[in-house]
Design a protein around this motif. Structure first.
Motif, PDB file in Angstrom:
ATOM      1  N   ASN A 121      37.764  39.352 -35.832  1.00 28.86           N
ATOM      2  CA  ASN A 121      37.622  38.688 -34.536  1.00 28.86           C
ATOM      3  C   ASN A 121      37.457  39.670 -33.406  1.00 28.86           C
ATOM      4  N   GLU A 122      38.334  40.659 -33.431  1.00 28.89           N
ATOM      5  CA  GLU A 122      38.284  41.625 -32.334  1.00 28.89           C
ATOM      6  C   GLU A 122      36.991  42.408 -32.360  1.00 28.89           C
ATOM      7  N   ARG A 123      36.549  42.732 -33.539  1.00 31.64           N
ATOM      8  CA  ARG A 123      35.319  43.512 -33.619  1.00 31.64           C
ATOM      9  C   ARG A 123      34.169  42.695 -33.050  1.00 31.64           C
ATOM     10  N   PHE A 124      34.136  41.447 -33.404  1.00 36.02           N
ATOM     11  CA  PHE A 124      33.105  40.571 -32.875  1.00 36.02           C
ATOM     12  C   PHE A 124      33.170  40.534 -31.352  1.00 36.02           C
ATOM     13  N   GLY A 125      34.399  40.374 -30.861  1.00 37.59           N
ATOM     14  CA  GLY A 125      34.594  40.351 -29.421  1.00 37.59           C
ATOM     15  C   GLY A 125      34.119  41.639 -28.769  1.00 37.59           C
ATOM     16  N   PRO A 159      45.896  37.699 -28.083  1.00 39.03           N
ATOM     17  CA  PRO A 159      44.829  37.945 -27.105  1.00 39.03           C
ATOM     18  C   PRO A 159      44.171  39.288 -27.366  1.00 39.03           C
ATOM     19  N   ARG A 160      43.071  39.524 -26.692  1.00 39.62           N
ATOM     20  CA  ARG A 160      42.330  40.769 -26.782  1.00 39.62           C
ATOM     21  C   ARG A 160      43.272  41.958 -26.615  1.00 39.62           C
ATOM     22  N   GLY A 161      43.189  42.920 -27.544  1.00 41.59           N
ATOM     23  CA  GLY A 161      44.076  44.079 -27.415  1.00 41.59           C
ATOM     24  C   GLY A 161      45.428  43.832 -28.035  1.00 41.59           C
ATOM     25  N   GLY A 162      45.716  42.569 -28.355  1.00 36.68           N
ATOM     26  CA  GLY A 162      47.015  42.244 -28.926  1.00 36.68           C
ATOM     27  C   GLY A 162      47.166  42.785 -30.325  1.00 36.68           C
ATOM     28  N   ALA A 201      45.728  42.087 -41.531  1.00 34.67           N
ATOM     29  CA  ALA A 201      45.081  42.093 -40.225  1.00 34.67           C
ATOM     30  C   ALA A 201      43.589  41.855 -40.313  1.00 34.67           C
ATOM     31  N   ARG A 202      43.094  41.659 -41.497  1.00 30.25           N
ATOM     32  CA  ARG A 202      41.655  41.540 -41.730  1.00 30.25           C
ATOM     33  C   ARG A 202      40.963  40.576 -40.775  1.00 30.25           C
ATOM     34  N   MET A 203      41.495  39.383 -40.682  1.00 25.83           N
ATOM     35  CA  MET A 203      40.809  38.407 -39.851  1.00 25.83           C
ATOM     36  C   MET A 203      40.892  38.792 -38.378  1.00 25.83           C
ATOM     37  N   GLY A 204      42.075  39.263 -37.992  1.00 26.28           N
ATOM     38  CA  GLY A 204      42.235  39.702 -36.614  1.00 26.28           C
ATOM     39  C   GLY A 204      41.241  40.803 -36.282  1.00 26.28           C
TER      40      GLY A 204
END
Lengths: 598, 215
Positions: free
Chosen positions: A381-385, A297-300, A375-378
């Motif tokens: 995703n988070e950056r997009f979020g 989840p976000r922040g995870g 962690a690249r994909m993570g």
């Protein structure tokens, strides 16, 4: 200053595997040759003096070779592996200037490589694990070491004739340029003292580096550096003996050499220690990859990285459009506390994310690179979020500003009317009143004046209504509850009041709530069939909740619908929500909830 | 009669002064804000202070606050609030604490010199004065259910006059009724509305206004 780990760049220019293989073969060959020499002519060698010496010497050479091979496997540490292999070769060559060997060539090579062992070992420990010295200072130290070896080795070899050095049975020195015993001795001494001073400096550098390192780096390179420092210390002690000083008794030299061999084994073991650590981190990375596969989840991601890199306060921040400062995954700006370091993570030269961490965390950049790649994909995703949330936040703020501006406009307009047109009309009325006093004689004039006064009064009344509809004074002075109460005198629709809030909210919120009631109970409401309106409002947990029941309202009346839409926008702009229930038997029920402090 | 006038609009101040002086009222001071008003009242001790409700610095209800201060510091000085706001809220705020010697009129009332002087006299006499337009709106307010439906038209008229702060004597003169008839009407009205037991004229104003607000 830590380098920014670039997610796309592979580890910088590693020597090819071919070089490593070549060096290994060389070390292997030289090692075998040295073992042969030791067996054949044990007399003048160190290794040949006793079994422990032989074992120690052999173990040292073997472990240096093994360490070199192990480090050569990974591309990033290959350079360091090459240096270790060179040190192994130098170690083995150390026994080649054995006066009792048969081949002059062997003897000569031994002479050349005489002072090489210490500098090459120092090189390997200062450049562990990446194969490069950490600073100019350390690089210079390595260079000076080799310089000293050069003087002791090749330079002085030019002037060394074994025969005139009380060694008539020695093989010849193939490189002899001129037999000059004095010069040889001087050069030898120069080289030795250079080596001694240099060794002391390197010890200081190595120990210094261990002390200054962050825990992660200390764990990795500490064993190698400390073992190396011990080796140099022992070597320094025995070199003073050779240079002519007598701090050290002659008998101790054997033990010093033994100690040095053991220290070298420790150095190699230290290098192997990194293998142990790496295994552990590899397991952690594997866990990280698995966990990331589960879409945290976000922040995870931040928590995960903090755990894996062992920095509990680690923060991941993203650079998003429309913000000067980096934001966290939830879109809020990240402050960088004192004592923390920022490291940007790059892809194709662009900063994708920023890690905020304790100083020294990213010294072991090898491991970090791997973690970051996993962690690249993570991160993406988070950056997009974060970007999306920042945008939404901007839109929210913009909407709220629009509503606030419109409120401010209304208040200004009301004040302008009050102080302007309304006042003028009252003055007009006053003037007319004054003139009437002077027209007491003339009945006709009085009549005209009375009519004028009547019209003026009507104008005053109408304008007052307009001003009240723009913004009611009671709302500003006494708040929402009083304003709704007072509204009952101004609307054609009977309003029945339920509970009203006793707690005040922000002016914007009270304004919006008031206008919900006002807009729904104007003259149009009776035309839409509304027989009465029941209004109640309450305040709980920081939220103002308002309910307006329009009894008898005909649904889907265009005027009503457009007002509802407008009110919904207004409420929404303050982070609130409005819902309309159209199927209730009583009529139309409008519910609005707004955070009190918007 | 001696008065002071507080209004931040100069034209209105001057115009009202002229009107009053023509009618024989002494205007002791003309000021433009609450602070100076309080000073003037302290210094000159007028019979009534005529106060605009909206003045600097916040332009909301300074006049009302100043009136409350005057009433507590100088109970013998009457206050007459002039306001462009047709809000019973403000009128109630004024008379809630101390109905005696308080009045709330719409500003345009100043052009009816007779009405203004009449209000001033009533205040000096200790009565409570509420603008008829405000009362009318309050009485006419749509109610559901409507408890005033039980009243006859006459009774409604009397009710309005009570809410304006008029004395029984004034009501009987106004409606051409005998004082006895007026008393009967009044007790009937108050009975129907459930407001018995308020003999004092001024308390009666308050009771009726409050009733009209909340019904």
């Amino acid at each position: 200053m830590t380098a920014a780990p670039d997610l796309t760049k592979a580890s910088a220019v590693a020597p090819s595997r071919g070089v490593a293989v070549g060096l290994f073969l060389a070390a292997f060959a030289v090692g075998l040759a040295s073992i042969a020499i030791v067996f054949q002519h044990p007399g003048a060698t160190f290794a040949g003096r006793s079994s422990p010496a032989a074992i120690a010497w052999g173990a040292a050479g073997l472990s240096l070779t093994a360490a070199g091979v192990y480090l050569s496997v990974g591309a990033r540490t290959r350079r360091s592996g090459a240096v270790f292999l060179l040190a192994a070769i130098a170690w083995f060559l150390g026994e080649w200037n054995n006066p009792t060997v048969d081949l002059s060539a062997v003897f000569t090579v031994g002479l050349l490589a005489r002072g090489l062992v210490a500098p090459s070992i120092a090189h390997s420990l200062l450049s562990y694990p990446l194969g490069r010295a950490r600073s100019i200072l350390e690089g210079t130290a390595v260079a000076i070491g080799y310089l000293a070896a050069f003087v002791i080795g090749p330079v002085s070899a030019l002037f060394f004739a074994p025969a005139s050095h009380a060694c008539p049975l020695c093989p010849t020195n193939l490189l002899l340029a001129a037999d000059n015993r004095g010069l040889f001795d001087q050069l030898n001494d120069l080289g030795l003292w250079l080596l001694i001073g240099w060794a002391a400096a390197v010890i200081v550098l190595a120990v210094g580096r261990v002390i200054r390192s962050a825990p992660a780096a200390r764990q990795l390179a500490g064993p190698v550096l400390l073992a190396g420092a011990a080796y140099l210390l022992l070597g320094l002690a025995s070199a003073t003996r050779e240079a002519g000083a007598n701090f050290v008794p002659a008998a101790a030299v054997y033990w010093l050499s033994l100690g040095q061999a053991i220290a070298v084994v420790m150095i190699a073991l230290g290098a192997a220690w990194s293998w142990v650590i790496r295994r552990r981190t590899r397991a952690q990375i594997a866990d990280l990859v698995v966990e990331l596969g589960r879409s945290p989840p976000r922040g995870g991601l931040q928590e995960l990285l903090a755990r894996t890199l062992r920095d509990p306060d680690l923060t991941v921040a993203y650079v998003v459009d429309g913000r000067d400062r980096p934001v966290s995954a939830s879109g809020s700006v990240v402050d960088i506390p004192e004592g923390r370091v920022e490291t940007p993570l790059l892809r194709d030269g662009k900063t994708v994310a920023i890690l905020v961490h304790r100083p020294g965390l990213l010294d072991d950049s090898g491991v970090v690179d791997e973690i970051v790649t996993a962690a690249r994909m993570g991160l993406d995703n988070e950056r997009f979020g974060a970007q999306v949330r920042a945008r939404i936040e901007d839109l929210r703020a913009s909407r709220a500003r629009i509503v606030a501006t419109s409120d401010a406009e209304r208040r200004r307009l009301e004040r302008d009317l009050h102080d302007g047109a309304q006042q003028r009309l009252v003055e007009l009325s006053l003037a007319i009143g004054l003139s009437r006093v002077h027209a007491s004689e003339d009945a006709g004039l009085r009549e005209l004046i009375d009519e004028a006064q009547g019209r003026t009064r009507r104008a005053i009344d109408e304008l007052r209504n307009v001003a009240h509809g723009v913004y009611p004074a009671v709302l500003s002075s006494d708040g929402l509850a009083a304003a709704i109460d007072a509204l009952r005198e101004h609307t054609p629709v009977p309003i029945v009041l339920g509970e009203l809030p006793k707690v005040r909210c922000s002016p914007a919120v009270e304004s919006a709530a008031y206008f919900v009631v006002f807009d729904l109970t104007g003259p149009f409401a009776t035309l839409a069939g509304v027989t009465r309106a029941v209004v109640k409002a309450g305040h709980s947990q920081g939220v103002l909740a308002l309910t307006v029941s329009l009894e008898g309202a005909r649904t889907l009346e265009p005027e009503l619908e457009s007002r509802l839409l407008n009110l919904e926008d207004r409420i929404g702009a303050l982070d609130g929500g409005m819902s309309v229930q159209r199927d209730h038997p009583d009529g139309l029920i409008v519910r609005a909830e707004v955070p009190c402090a918007s | 009669m001696r008065v002071v006038i507080a209004d931040d609009a100069m034209l209105l101040r001057e115009g009202t002064t002229r009107l009053l002086e023509d009618a024989g009222v002494d205007v002791l001071a003309k000021v433009g804000d609450a602070e100076r008003l309080l000073e003037a009242v302290g210094q000159d001790h007028p019979d009534v202070a005529i106060i605009d409700i909206r003045m600097p610095p916040t332009f909301t209800d300074e006049g009302l606050i100043a009136a409350e201060k005057i009433r507590s510091a100088h109970p013998d000085v009457g206050v007459l609030i002039l306001s462009q706001y047709l809000e019973s809220t403000y009128a109630l705020r004024l008379v809630e604490e101390l109905p005696e010697r308080s009045g709330y009129l719409l500003k345009e009332r100043v052009s009816e010199i007779g009405a203004l002087v009449d209000a001033l006299k009533r205040i000096v006499d200790g009565e409570c004065v509420i603008d008829p337009t405000i009362v009318a709106k309050l009485v006419r307010r749509p109610r559901d259910p409507d408890p005033l439906a039980e009243l006859t038209d006459r009774e409604r008229e009397v009710l309005a006059l009570i809410a304006e702060g008029r004395s029984n004597h004034a009501i009987s003169e106004r409606m051409f009724l005998s004082p006895k008839t007026v008393e009967t009407h009044i007790s009937q009205i108050l009975g129907k509305l459930g407001l018995e037991g308020t003999p004092d004229d001024n308390r009666r104003v308050l009771a009726v206004l409050t009733y009209l607000r909340h019904a």
